[in-house]
Design a protein around this motif. Structure first.
Motif: not given
Length: 103
Positions: A1-26
């Motif tokens: 499965s691939d890693s993911t990157l999601v962008v949204a304003d998690a803390n409601i301050d007007g700036y985009p935040d990042l949710l990063i998921t890293l899969n290490y299959p090895e």
């Protein structure tokens, strides 16, 4: 499965935040991190930077691959919560939700 990157304003301050998921299959490990967009007084090219959310930044850590990660307002309170869809090899995938208290 691939890693993911999601962008949204998690803390409601007007700036985009990042949710990063890293899969290490090895090494059979999956980790998810939340990075908050913050002001940077000593950055030479910009006034903003992304800061890992301390000890709480590792949202998930395990051996099952993440199928998807997203922000969604579960409580309908105006703050974005985190939903992570995790696959298991012996049973159907399952959802994990993290309620946002950054407000």
């Amino acid at each position: 499965s691939d890693s993911t990157l999601v962008v949204a304003d998690a803390n409601i301050d007007g700036y985009p935040d990042l949710l990063i998921t890293l899969n290490y299959p090895e090494v059979h490990t999956v980790s998810s991190f939340l990075y908050i967009n913050t002001y940077c007084s000593n950055c030479s090219q910009s006034t903003r930077t992304f800061q890992e959310l301390g000890a709480y930044s590792v949202i998930t850590k395990g051996s099952y691959p993440v199928l998807s990660a997203s922000f969604f307002d579960l409580g309908e309170d105006g703050t974005l919560d985190i939903i992570i869809n995790v696959a298991k090899t012996t049973s159907p995938s399952f959802l994990t939700a993290y309620v946002n208290n950054l407000k």
